[in-house]
Motif scaffolding. Structure first.
Motif, PDB file in Angstrom:
ATOM      1  N   PHE A   1      42.615  32.075  47.821  1.00 54.77           N
ATOM      2  CA  PHE A   1      43.118  32.716  49.039  1.00 54.77           C
ATOM      3  C   PHE A   1      43.774  34.048  48.666  1.00 54.77           C
ATOM      4  O   PHE A   1      44.515  34.139  47.688  1.00 54.77           O
ATOM      5  CB  PHE A   1      44.154  31.831  49.729  1.00 54.77           C
ATOM      6  N   ALA A   2      43.497  35.076  49.453  1.00 55.40           N
ATOM      7  CA  ALA A   2      44.117  36.385  49.261  1.00 55.40           C
ATOM      8  C   ALA A   2      44.623  36.888  50.603  1.00 55.40           C
ATOM      9  O   ALA A   2      44.072  36.546  51.660  1.00 55.40           O
ATOM     10  CB  ALA A   2      43.126  37.377  48.662  1.00 55.40           C
ATOM     11  N   LEU A   3      45.659  37.689  50.558  1.00 51.61           N
ATOM     12  CA  LEU A   3      46.243  38.235  51.789  1.00 51.61           C
ATOM     13  C   LEU A   3      45.585  39.548  52.207  1.00 51.61           C
ATOM     14  O   LEU A   3      46.187  40.346  52.914  1.00 51.61           O
ATOM     15  CB  LEU A   3      47.748  38.447  51.599  1.00 51.61           C
ATOM     16  N   TYR A   4      44.345  39.742  51.774  1.00 47.40           N
ATOM     17  CA  TYR A   4      43.604  40.957  52.109  1.00 47.40           C
ATOM     18  C   TYR A   4      42.231  40.566  52.649  1.00 47.40           C
ATOM     19  O   TYR A   4      41.603  39.626  52.145  1.00 47.40           O
ATOM     20  CB  TYR A   4      43.450  41.862  50.878  1.00 47.40           C
ATOM     21  N   SER A   5      41.764  41.296  53.631  1.00 48.25           N
ATOM     22  CA  SER A   5      40.486  40.966  54.261  1.00 48.25           C
ATOM     23  C   SER A   5      39.322  41.044  53.288  1.00 48.25           C
ATOM     24  O   SER A   5      38.329  40.328  53.429  1.00 48.25           O
ATOM     25  CB  SER A   5      40.232  41.915  55.446  1.00 48.25           C
ATOM     26  N   ASP A   6      39.425  41.927  52.274  1.00 48.24           N
ATOM     27  CA  ASP A   6      38.338  42.098  51.311  1.00 48.24           C
ATOM     28  C   ASP A   6      38.642  41.398  49.993  1.00 48.24           C
ATOM     29  O   ASP A   6      38.114  41.781  48.949  1.00 48.24           O
ATOM     30  CB  ASP A   6      38.067  43.585  51.064  1.00 48.24           C
ATOM     31  N   SER A   7      39.492  40.353  50.035  1.00 49.39           N
ATOM     32  CA  SER A   7      39.923  39.643  48.828  1.00 49.39           C
ATOM     33  C   SER A   7      40.599  40.640  47.887  1.00 49.39           C
ATOM     34  O   SER A   7      41.573  41.271  48.278  1.00 49.39           O
ATOM     35  CB  SER A   7      38.733  38.939  48.157  1.00 49.39           C
ATOM     36  N   LEU A   8      40.096  40.812  46.654  1.00 49.84           N
ATOM     37  CA  LEU A   8      40.734  41.728  45.704  1.00 49.84           C
ATOM     38  C   LEU A   8      39.880  42.970  45.436  1.00 49.84           C
ATOM     39  O   LEU A   8      40.065  43.648  44.418  1.00 49.84           O
ATOM     40  CB  LEU A   8      41.012  41.002  44.381  1.00 49.84           C
ATOM     41  N   ILE A   9      38.937  43.264  46.328  1.00 51.29           N
ATOM     42  CA  ILE A   9      38.075  44.436  46.133  1.00 51.29           C
ATOM     43  C   ILE A   9      38.905  45.714  46.075  1.00 51.29           C
ATOM     44  O   ILE A   9      38.608  46.643  45.325  1.00 51.29           O
ATOM     45  CB  ILE A   9      37.019  44.521  47.258  1.00 51.29           C
ATOM     46  N   GLY A  10      39.987  45.776  46.837  1.00 58.33           N
ATOM     47  CA  GLY A  10      40.846  46.956  46.839  1.00 58.33           C
ATOM     48  C   GLY A  10      41.546  47.200  45.517  1.00 58.33           C
ATOM     49  O   GLY A  10      42.012  48.320  45.245  1.00 58.33           O
ATOM     50  N   PHE A  11      41.619  46.164  44.656  1.00 63.50           N
ATOM     51  CA  PHE A  11      42.260  46.307  43.342  1.00 63.50           C
ATOM     52  C   PHE A  11      41.243  46.268  42.205  1.00 63.50           C
ATOM     53  O   PHE A  11      41.621  46.104  41.040  1.00 63.50           O
ATOM     54  CB  PHE A  11      43.279  45.179  43.132  1.00 63.50           C
ATOM     55  N   ALA A  12      39.968  46.411  42.553  1.00 68.80           N
ATOM     56  CA  ALA A  12      38.909  46.233  41.562  1.00 68.80           C
ATOM     57  C   ALA A  12      39.019  47.187  40.378  1.00 68.80           C
ATOM     58  O   ALA A  12      38.590  46.870  39.267  1.00 68.80           O
ATOM     59  CB  ALA A  12      37.537  46.390  42.219  1.00 68.80           C
ATOM     60  N   ARG A  13      39.579  48.370  40.573  1.00 66.55           N
ATOM     61  CA  ARG A  13      39.695  49.342  39.480  1.00 66.55           C
ATOM     62  C   ARG A  13      41.064  49.295  38.788  1.00 66.55           C
ATOM     63  O   ARG A  13      41.333  50.112  37.928  1.00 66.55           O
ATOM     64  CB  ARG A  13      39.473  50.771  40.018  1.00 66.55           C
ATOM     65  N   ASP A  14      41.886  48.349  39.166  1.00 64.71           N
ATOM     66  CA  ASP A  14      43.231  48.272  38.614  1.00 64.71           C
ATOM     67  C   ASP A  14      43.322  47.110  37.633  1.00 64.71           C
ATOM     68  O   ASP A  14      43.475  45.950  38.022  1.00 64.71           O
ATOM     69  CB  ASP A  14      44.258  48.092  39.742  1.00 64.71           C
ATOM     70  N   GLY A  15      43.233  47.422  36.347  1.00 64.92           N
ATOM     71  CA  GLY A  15      43.294  46.392  35.315  1.00 64.92           C
ATOM     72  C   GLY A  15      44.618  45.660  35.267  1.00 64.92           C
ATOM     73  O   GLY A  15      44.672  44.500  34.844  1.00 64.92           O
ATOM     74  N   TRP A  16      45.705  46.297  35.714  1.00 63.25           N
ATOM     75  CA  TRP A  16      47.025  45.661  35.703  1.00 63.25           C
ATOM     76  C   TRP A  16      47.133  44.555  36.746  1.00 63.25           C
ATOM     77  O   TRP A  16      48.039  43.722  36.691  1.00 63.25           O
ATOM     78  CB  TRP A  16      48.118  46.696  35.940  1.00 63.25           C
ATOM     79  N   ILE A  17      46.206  44.548  37.711  1.00 63.14           N
ATOM     80  CA  ILE A  17      46.147  43.478  38.701  1.00 63.14           C
ATOM     81  C   ILE A  17      45.052  42.477  38.332  1.00 63.14           C
ATOM     82  O   ILE A  17      45.273  41.258  38.305  1.00 63.14           O
ATOM     83  CB  ILE A  17      45.876  44.035  40.117  1.00 63.14           C
ATOM     84  N   ILE A  18      43.866  42.996  38.044  1.00 67.07           N
ATOM     85  CA  ILE A  18      42.691  42.153  37.817  1.00 67.07           C
ATOM     86  C   ILE A  18      42.816  41.310  36.557  1.00 67.07           C
ATOM     87  O   ILE A  18      42.570  40.093  36.579  1.00 67.07           O
ATOM     88  CB  ILE A  18      41.420  43.028  37.754  1.00 67.07           C
ATOM     89  N   VAL A  19      43.196  41.945  35.435  1.00 63.53           N
ATOM     90  CA  VAL A  19      43.230  41.225  34.155  1.00 63.53           C
ATOM     91  C   VAL A  19      44.239  40.077  34.152  1.00 63.53           C
ATOM     92  O   VAL A  19      43.900  38.951  33.762  1.00 63.53           O
ATOM     93  CB  VAL A  19      43.485  42.203  32.983  1.00 63.53           C
ATOM     94  N   PRO A  20      45.498  40.290  34.567  1.00 65.45           N
ATOM     95  CA  PRO A  20      46.427  39.143  34.602  1.00 65.45           C
ATOM     96  C   PRO A  20      45.949  38.004  35.507  1.00 65.45           C
ATOM     97  O   PRO A  20      46.169  36.830  35.189  1.00 65.45           O
ATOM     98  CB  PRO A  20      47.725  39.764  35.145  1.00 65.45           C
TER      99      PRO A  20
END
Length: 452
Positions: free
Chosen positions: A169-188
């Motif tokens: 579950f994500a609090l964004y309509s596009d899941s985590l697509i908006g953070f796709a280029r942010d390794g500090w969000i995606i990697v952890p």
């Protein structure tokens, strides 16, 4: 009451109670009550830590609704591991010394704890990794994305709980697509998902062996006495996880590398990172950093396989479990070689475990095929879309090609049942098989029908 019946009843009650809470008008942004079937679907998805949703999680639910979903996720994630451990202890109908010794041996726990201590340890592990991910997300959202302190706290906590519990579950309509280029969000996030998917026994063994190694470096007495060889369960889970991660990343990366709608426009580093993320999430977190509706159908098939296998036993992941898949592989390998016993890593598997693995795989496959055929006959979606949705529900993954919200009510109810089966099925089937010990006082004569 039989332990497996108790587990099924407990989860059913929690789901129904969660659905009633989600139907409260305060749980929605519009102030209107959510239809029962959608509330039931969302509650089932949260308690079974799946992540599929018929409604837009970001816009439909209010902050109160988001907290209800988060609490249901936490109950579902802890409850699965806790109930699985409890059922393991109750296999003989009581907490016998034999069961304690077997369970603690498999979990590589040096001191045999009681159930209360074991569940307390599970809670500590869950809260530690959730807290660690929460710190990463909170700081990043606060400093880089300029979230308010309250929003950074809420979003960080929700996604930390969702990630460790493999809920998706994500609090964004596009899941985590908006953070796709942010390794500090995606990697952890995907590191937390991997850790959670290996299961509590493996995490405990890694932790305790690390303590022994540290004590050895500091020349202090070892706190635990461990054999030199890792437990068979940990070896199976860690090696299989590595194989599935590398193999899935290569396969998805190869298929999507030049797809102009997914990885095509990205630089090589981003392509590799997104490929790894796309290989981790089907086992079985359900977040996505690329639009699932535009990936190649061949990539859907790869993800179907990963979702069907899932994570490790005694984890928050779903699927038939890594151990079951590895045992099935070695059964086939042994039969091809013409050997009499199934051996894995200098250990021989009991025949009862081989039968359990075959039964779990056969039942899961039959459910997936049956549900796929039924939905294909009663809906207008394509076969590959339906297969992806059904496998995601049975594997409690939460990935979707985008058709969940368009499903008719009967399909939503069927998917709810599939999610509950996917979460309870492997536990209930395995323990039921272990508990049923019918003794025959005679044997029929052998005869070999033609097979193959």
């Amino acid at each position: 009451m039989h332990p497996t019946q108790l587990v099924a009843m407990a989860f059913t009650v929690i789901i129904l109670f969660g659905a009633l809470l989600l139907m409260i008008p305060t749980a929605t942004n519009s102030g209107e009550s959510t239809p029962f079937i959608d509330a039931l679907f969302t509650a089932t998805s949260a308690v079974t830590v799946t992540g599929l949703s018929t409604l837009n999680v970001e816009t439909h639910w209010s902050q109160f609704g988001h907290w209800i979903i988060a609490i249901l996720i936490q109950i579902g994630g802890f409850g699965i591991v806790g109930f699985a451990t409890l059922v393991g202890y109750l296999l003989d109908g009581r907490i016998s010394l034999k069961n304690k010794m077997l369970t603690t041996s498999e979990a590589s726990i040096a001191v045999a704890p009681d159930i209360k201590s074991l569940l307390k340890n599970i809670a500590k592990v869950m809260l530690f990794f959730q807290g660690l991910l929460f710190i990463f997300l909170f700081v990043r959202l606060l400093t880089h994305y300029n979230y308010s302190t309250a929003d950074a706290l809420g979003h960080g906590l929700f996604h930390a709980m969702s990630a460790f519990n493999n809920a998706g579950f994500a609090l964004y309509s596009d899941s985590l697509i908006g953070f796709a280029r942010d390794g500090w969000i995606i990697v952890p996030i995907f590191m937390t998902v991997i850790i959670a998917s290996v299961g509590f026994p493996v995490i405990v063994e890694i932790r305790d062996r690390a303590k022994c190694y540290l004590a050895k470096l500091l020349k202090k007495p070892k706190p635990f006495a461990f054999p030199a060889q890792w437990s068979l369960n940990s070896r199976i889970v860690l090696w299989a996880t590595l194989v599935l991660l590398v193999g899935g990343s290569i396969a998805i990366g190869f298929l999507e590398w030049n797809n102009p709608k997914t990885l095509g426009p990205l630089d090589p580093v981003s392509k590799i990172l997104d490929s790894i993320f796309a290989a981790v999430m089907p086992r079985t977190a359900g977040f996505n950093a690329m639009d699932m509706s535009v990936v190649n159908p061949s990539s859907w098939l790869i993800m179907d396989i990963l979702m069907f296998i899932g994570g490790a036993s005694a984890s928050t992941a779903g699927g038939i479990k890594i151990g079951t898949a590895v045992v099935l592989f070695y059964i086939i390998y042994t039969e091809i070689r013409g050997e009499a016993a199934v051996n894995i890593g200098n250990r021989r598997l009991p025949r009862s475990m081989q039968r359990q693995a075959l039964t779990i795989v056969s039942l899961a496959a039959a459910v997936v095929i049956g549900a796929t055929v039924l939905l294909r006959l009663t809906t207008n979606f394509t076969l590959d879309e339906i297969l992806f949705e059904v496998t995601s529900a049975v594997g409690t993954t939460g990935l979707s090609t985008g058709i969940t919200a368009q499903m008719p009510d009967h399909a939503k109810f069927l998917l709810s049942l599939l999610m509950l089966f996917g979460r309870l099925g492997p536990i209930v089937v395995a323990t039921s098989l272990a508990l049923r010990k019918t003794k025959r006082h005679f044997e029929y004569p052998k005869e070999r029908p033609l097979i193959g």
